[in-house]
Design an enzyme around this catalytic site. Structure first.
Site, PDB file in Angstrom:
ATOM      1  N   LYS A  45       5.755 -12.483  59.344  1.00  0.00           N
ATOM      2  CA  LYS A  45       4.250 -12.795  59.453  1.00  0.00           C
ATOM      3  C   LYS A  45       3.378 -13.004  58.170  1.00  0.00           C
ATOM      4  O   LYS A  45       3.722 -12.457  57.213  1.00  0.00           O
ATOM      5  CB  LYS A  45       3.425 -11.460  60.154  1.00  0.00           C
ATOM      6  N   LYS A  81      -0.929 -10.271  53.869  1.00  0.00           N
ATOM      7  CA  LYS A  81      -2.035 -10.071  52.642  1.00  0.00           C
ATOM      8  C   LYS A  81      -1.582  -9.819  51.209  1.00  0.00           C
ATOM      9  O   LYS A  81      -1.965 -10.391  50.305  1.00  0.00           O
ATOM     10  CB  LYS A  81      -2.920  -9.035  53.167  1.00  0.00           C
ATOM     11  N   LYS A 135       5.156   3.421  50.936  1.00  0.00           N
ATOM     12  CA  LYS A 135       4.404   3.033  49.855  1.00  0.00           C
ATOM     13  C   LYS A 135       4.773   4.082  48.501  1.00  0.00           C
ATOM     14  O   LYS A 135       4.953   3.811  47.140  1.00  0.00           O
ATOM     15  CB  LYS A 135       2.743   3.347  49.888  1.00  0.00           C
TER      16      LYS A 135
END
Ligand code: TRP
Length: 335
Positions: free
Chosen positions: A196, A199, A114
Site C-alpha cells: 500500500k 505516508k 514503534k
C-alpha cells in the site's frame, strides 16, 4: 437528539498526504459531510509521541488543515480542528488513564512495533491509544473510520468506554464502532505495487504521489512506476500485473469512470508508456484545483487562523460539557 450519526476522524500531521490517503479516505470524508455529523481532528498531540522538530510540526499541522479544506472538507459543514487547541482531549486522557489497565496498552501491536524501533520510549507512546480513546468518546462518536492498522485502537477505545460505564454504573459513553472504509480505492506504491502507498515512505522518490507535488514531478513519478515485461493493459489480480492494475485503479478513481470506460480510454495506447502519461495527466488535472485552493489558504494565515479558531470553538462547545460531567462522575469538584 439528532438522528445523524457522529463520526470522528483523526489524522496525524506528520508526513505528506498522498494520493492513496486522498482516494482511499479523504475523498470519502468529503462526500459524506451532509449525511453525518463529522469531526476532523489534526492530532498534533499524537505526533509528539515520537521525536519531532518543533518548527516542522507546527508548519505541517497548519498545512494539513489547509490541505484537508482544499480537498473539500468544509468548515461550515464539519468541525475541523487541531487537537491541541482543545485541552479537553489531554484532560480526558488523564482521567481515562486512571481507569485503563497497563496491560491493555502493553499489548497494542502498534506500541510494540514503534517501541522496537525507538532507542528511548516516551511514556506518551504507550499512552497514545488512551488519548485516541479520549478524542473519540468526548464527542459521543458512533463511528471511527480507520485503516486496518488502527482497528485495535478503536477496539481498545470500546473497552475503555465500557469499563468507565461499568465502574460508574451508567451508560455515559457511547461505544464507538471502527468503520473500515468500503472498497474505495486502494492505492499501491508506484515503486512496489504489492504494498500500500505509505505516508511514512511518501518522501521516498518514486513511491507516492503527494497531493502537493508539482505536475512535472507527478509525471516523472508515474513514468518510473513499476509495471511488468508484458504489454497488456487490463485490470487483473495477478500479482505479476499489480503495477498496471494499480495504474488503472488510480485512473478509474480519479476519473470516476467504469472499468469498461477506462479500458476504452487506453484501447489505442501503444504500450505502458502511453498508459503512464494518461494516468499522470488525469491525476494532475484532479490535483490542480486542490493545489490552487491550498495555495490560497496558505497565502492568508490570518484567515486560516480564524477558521481553526472557529473549529476549536465548535469542538469545545461539545467536549467541555462532556468532560465536566466526566469529572463530576469521577468525584472531582468543578471550579
Ligand atoms: N492513531 C490514528 C492514526 O495514526 C490517528 C488518530 C488519533 C485517530 N486520534 C484518533 C484516528 C481518533 C481516529 C480517531 O491513524
Amino acid at each position: 437528539m439528532s438522528e445523524k450519526r457522529v463520526v470522528f476522524s483523526g489524522i496525524q500531521p506528520t508526513g505528506n498526504l498522498h494520493l492513496g490517503n486522498y482516494l482511499g479516505a479523504v475523498k470519502n470524508w468529503v462526500a459524506r459531510q451532509d449525511e453525518k455529523i463529522n469531526y476532523f481532528c489534526v492530532v498534533d498531540l499524537h505526533s509528539l509521541t515520537l521525536p519531532q522538530d518543533p518548527e516542522t510540526l507546527r508548519t505541517q499541522t497548519r498545512s494539513l488543515a489547509a490541505v484537508l479544506m482544499a480537498c473539500g472538507i468544509d468548515p461550515d459543514k464539519s468541525t475541523l480542528f487541531i487537537q491541541s487547541h482543545v485541552t479537553a482531549h489531554a484532560e480526558a486522557c488523564w482521567l481515562l488513564n486512571c481507569i485503563t489497565p497497563l496491560g491493555w496498552l502493553q499489548r497494542m501491536t502498534q506500541f510494540k512495533d514503534k517501541s522496537a524501533r525507538q532507542e528511548s520510549i516516551g511514556t506518551g507512546l504507550l499512552d497514545y491509544p488512551v488519548l485516541q480513546a479520549a478524542d473519540i468518546i468526548l464527542y459521543d462518536a458512533h463511528e471511527v473510520p480507520v485503516g486496518e492498522d488502527q482497528k485495535q485502537h478503536v477496539e481498545l477505545t470500546r473497552d475503555i468506554a465500557q469499563r468507565f460505564n461499568h465502574i460508574y454504573e451508567q451508560e455515559f459513553f457511547v461505544i464507538p464502532e471502527p468503520v473500515i472504509p468500503e472498497v474505495g480505492a486502494r492505492v499501491m506504491g508506484l515503486d512496489d505495487p504489492m504494498a500500500k502507498m505509505s505516508k511514512s515512505l511518501a518522501h521516498t522518490r518514486g513511491h507516492a504521489i503527494r497531493l502537493l507535488d508539482e505536475p512535472k514531478e507527478i509525471l516523472r513519478s508515474f513514468k518510473k512506476a513499476v509495471t511488468d515485461s508484458g504489454n497488456e493493459i487490463v485490470f487483473s489480480d495477478d500479482p505479476e500485473k499489480a503495477g498496471v492494475n494499480n495504474l488503472l485503479g488510480i485512473y478509474k478513481a480519479v476519473t470516476e469512470k467504469s472499468e469498461a470506460e477506462v479500458l476504452a480510454d487506453f484501447a489505442d495506447a501503444r504500450g505502458y508508456g502511453d498508459l503512464k502519461v494518461g494516468v499522470a495527466e488525469a491525476v494532475i488535472e484532479t490535483l490542480k484545483p486542490i493545489q490552487m485552493r491550498y495555495n490560497e489558504l496558505m497565502a492568508d494565515p490570518a484567515e486560516l487562523d480564524r477558521i481553526m479558531k472557529q473549529g476549536a470553538d465548535q469542538a469545545r462547545a461539545v467536549s467541555t460539557p462532556k468532560l465536566d460531567e466526566m469529572k463530576h462522575i469521577m468525584g472531582l469538584t468543578l471550579p
